[in-house]
Design an enzyme around this catalytic site. Structure first.
Site, PDB file in Angstrom:
ATOM      1  N   HIS A 181      68.220 -42.511  10.463  1.00 14.39           N
ATOM      2  CA  HIS A 181      68.301 -41.344  11.339  1.00 14.39           C
ATOM      3  C   HIS A 181      68.260 -41.863  12.765  1.00 14.39           C
ATOM      4  O   HIS A 181      67.460 -42.736  13.097  1.00 14.39           O
ATOM      5  CB  HIS A 181      67.109 -40.421  11.066  1.00 14.39           C
ATOM      6  CG  HIS A 181      67.235 -39.063  11.664  1.00 14.39           C
ATOM      7  ND1 HIS A 181      67.188 -38.852  13.021  1.00 14.39           N
ATOM      8  CD2 HIS A 181      67.425 -37.845  11.108  1.00 14.39           C
ATOM      9  CE1 HIS A 181      67.330 -37.552  13.263  1.00 14.39           C
ATOM     10  NE2 HIS A 181      67.482 -36.924  12.118  1.00 14.39           N
ATOM     11  N   ARG A 198      68.986 -31.953  19.262  1.00 12.66           N
ATOM     12  CA  ARG A 198      70.365 -32.095  19.767  1.00 12.66           C
ATOM     13  C   ARG A 198      71.177 -30.839  19.462  1.00 12.66           C
ATOM     14  O   ARG A 198      71.983 -30.395  20.269  1.00 12.66           O
ATOM     15  CB  ARG A 198      71.023 -33.344  19.162  1.00 12.66           C
ATOM     16  CG  ARG A 198      70.548 -34.621  19.836  1.00 12.66           C
ATOM     17  CD  ARG A 198      71.015 -35.859  19.098  1.00 12.66           C
ATOM     18  NE  ARG A 198      70.257 -36.072  17.872  1.00 12.66           N
ATOM     19  CZ  ARG A 198      70.785 -36.395  16.708  1.00 12.66           C
ATOM     20  NH1 ARG A 198      72.091 -36.558  16.597  1.00 12.66           N
ATOM     21  NH2 ARG A 198      70.023 -36.570  15.652  1.00 12.66           N
TER      22      ARG A 198
END
Ligand code: FAD
Length: 623
Positions: A249, A269
């Site tokens: 990740h 995000r």
């Protein structure tokens, strides 16, 4: 040897995360007497840690969304290596599984007109993740547990015993799957507290044990992810597929060291957060790969407009699939443009009002404040790649979750194929529900259809006990903690985010040495709550599974999704046509190639030819 505690059921589900609970609910609803066994406390599984949400094409936030678009995104995210039948079932059934959760009592965040709210995530064309703030996994587990309790109340009303048809056994670690003539016959293991052994006899076993992250030094995974289900399946004779694909990740915490690796959800995000290097540059614009060029914004202005007008602008590159973002961060840090602690900056503070950040990302706000003394409403976070998810797992029949071993089923992160070379965020929680249900169904039907039930022979039980007690037998051997640290370091450094043949060969040598040393390690004390002993048994699994990762990664001479080879940087269409299968061989692992079944014509027709040309061979395109 004291008398062995024994229980008998129709279906055993090993693991009480989302996949295990959904499988158990289904098996019980189909009339099977079902037990759930879990290594930790009931309610504590990785699923509970899931933050961002569950992907399902319900079309609430954008009516253009549907299962075909979700299927396309999933295949693109996995770089077309996905088992297409699994990706199809997943895209079609995920919305039903989410709506069904509401009938179990789940309370999702809502849109203004009262529908389930859906948020943006990397690789998903439309806002698709149903969520509960950034605590979605907690709500998923809470509602599945609520369903378990409601079924138990129904059983009480009928039989006078809450646990007559569905029973949970917690803090019980399975170490062996005894077989009878090649068929699964049950599960053997120990109670963490007392160390006593117990045998559960059942003709059908569903593995739902999650992933393998604890084999790597920097990981978002907790102590349970030691690859137990992967190793149990291998030893029982099943195959693991796609083990070379491990997801890093892009955004784990990098500071302070005690919390290195802890996840910073992608929703940061999705909700507007941007990545910057130490020069203040939004560097992701320089890392959009050719295959995704036409789908991502060209500059910051277009990327920023997308949040309010997604129909006329392309998404910002911070929302590329995870493998792309993780590699980009890795390159920036290597090029000397990283932060003081070896990460990059993730900034949401300059993008959303403080109150909005606290509302949308309460756990992230709390996590940074408590663990790093950083207020994310006022300053950026420092983040870097962390080992997060394994795409590889037990090779299963897509429709039923059946492995190649009669009676053995798998679902959730321990199974393989669905996500191809890289999983999209949010696609795990939906995978757990879709394939958990299917595996529960498959296992219950299999058990009901048997004319004779397998039996666990005394010899198999004696062997299982002997293996479990072996760490107490030696004297003066090494301690399991030291070996675990060495394993994690080797996997991180040599089979990590960027791979090279020479490094993987030395990883295999080191694994071989560790395996020999592990066979002679010593644990002190007795069997009552002895974490050293528990780790010694877990280590056996981690070593076996790590060997699968390293061997498969060495063989796949291309770069695709979660597998990046410095010495073979391109994706190779010929490699897309095959997957690698690991099986147990002696005390090690053998790897073989398996040809992929060609993608069904109606599913291929969902893509433009120009896109297919990026992934398929000329021969496949003509065929
Ligand atoms: P788990 O939920 O991990 O359950 C495994 C179970 O198996 C546990 O009960 C464990 O005790 C048991 N077990 C293991 N070994 C044994 C053994 N030997 N004997 C008995 N029991 C055993 N995915 C998304 O889709 N959306 C997200 O927002 C998201 N966020 C995430 C955030 C974090 C921090 C992490 C770590 C993962 C996230 N993921 C997310 C991924 C997702 O949470 C996992 O892939 C998923 O929860 C795995 O579910 P599972 O049911 O397969 O396993």
């Amino acid at each position: 040897m004291p008398e062995l505690e024994r229980h008998t059921f129709d279906v055993l589900v090993i693991g009480a995360g989302g996949a295990g609970l959904r499988a158990a609910i289904e098996a019980r609803q189909r009339g099977a007497r079902t037990a759930v066994l879990c290594k930790s406390l009931f309610g504590k599984a990785h699923t509970v840690m899931a933050e961002g949400g569950i992907a399902a094409a319900m079309g609430n936030a954008n009516p253009n969304d549907n299962w075909q678009v979700h299927f396309r995104d999933t295949m693109r995210g996995g770089k077309f290596l996905n088992n297409w039948r699994m990706a199809e079932l997943h895209a079609k059934e995920a919305p039903q599984r989410v709506w069904e959760l509401e009938t179990y009592g789940a309370l999702f965040d809502r849109t203004k007109d009262g529908r389930i709210s859906q948020r943006n995530f990397g690789g998903h064309e439309y806002p698709r993740l149903a969520h509960v703030g950034d605590r979605t996994g907690l709500e998923l587990i809470r509602s599945l547990q609520q369903k378990v309790v409601s079924l138990q109340q129904e059983d009480f009303a009928e039989t006078g015993d809450h646990e007559s048809r569905l029973k949970v056994f917690q803090e019980f670690t399975v170490t062996d799957l005894p077989l009878d003539g090649g068929r699964v016959a049950g599960a053997f293991g120990y109670w963490r507290e007392s160390g006593r052994f117990t045998l559960f006899e059942a003709p059908a076993v569903v593995l739902a044990t999650g992933g393998i992250g604890k084999s790597f030094k920097v990981t978002s995974n907790s102590w349970e992810y030691t690859g137990d289900g992967h190793a149990l399946a291998l030893r029982a004779g099943a195959e693991l597929v796609n083990m070379e694909f491990v997801q890093f990740h892009p955004t784990g915490m990098v500071w302070p060291p005690s919390v290195k690796g802890i996840l910073v959800t992608e929703s940061v995000r999705g909700d507007g957060g941007v990545l910057r290097n130490s020069d203040g540059e939004r560097f992701m614009f320089g890392y959009v790969p050719e295959v995704f060029k036409d789908k991502y914004a060209e500059d910051e202005a277009e990327g920023d407009r997308w949040y309010t007008d997604p129909d006329h602008n392309r998404r910002p590159p911070e929302l590329l699939p995870r493998d792309e973002v993780a590699r980009a961060i890795n390159s920036e840090v290597k090029a000397g443009r990283g932060t003081e602690h070896g990460g990059v900056f993730l900034d949401v503070s300059s993008r959303l009002p403080a109150e909005e950040i606290r509302r949308r990302l309460p756990s992230m706000h709390h996590q940074f404040k408590e663990l790093a003394d950083v207020d994310i409403t006022a300053q950026p976070m420092e983040v870097g790649p962390t080992c997060h998810y394994v795409m590889g797992g037990v090779l299963v029949d897509p429709d039923t979750g059946a492995s190649s071993v009669p009676g053995l089923y798998a679902a959730g992160e321990v199974s393989g194929g669905m996500h191809g070379s890289n999983r999209l965020g949010g696609n795990s929680l939906s995978d757990l529900l879709v394939f958990g249900k299917r595996a529960g169904e498959g296992a219950a039907d299999y058990a009901a259809g048997l004319t004779t039930r397998p039996r666990c022979g005394d010899e198999a039980i004696a062997r299982a006990q002997e293996v479990a007690l072996a760490p107490f037998a030696g004297e003066g051997g090494e301690n399991p903690y030291a070996l675990h640290v060495e394993l994690q370091q080797a996997m991180n450094d040599l089979v990590g985010i960027i791979r090279r043949a020479g490094e993987m060969e030395s990883a295999l040598e080191r694994l071989d040495g560790l395996k020999r040393r592990a066979a002679a390690l010593t644990v002190e004390g007795h069997r009552q709550f002895n974490p050293g002993w528990h780790l010694a048994l877990d280590l056996r699994n981690m070593l076996l599974v790590s060997e699968c990762v390293a061997r498969a990664a060495l063989l796949r001479t291309e770069s695709r999704g979660g597998h990046t080879r410095d010495d073979h940087p391109r994706m190779d269409a010929d490699w897309r046509r095959k997957v690698l299968l690991c099986s147990a061989s002696g005390d090690g692992v053998a790897v073989a190639e398996l040809a992929q079944e060609p993608i069904r014509a109606d599913l291929l027709a969902l893509f433009e030819r120009a896109e297919l040309e990026k992934y398929l061979t000329a021969e496949e395109l003509e065929g």
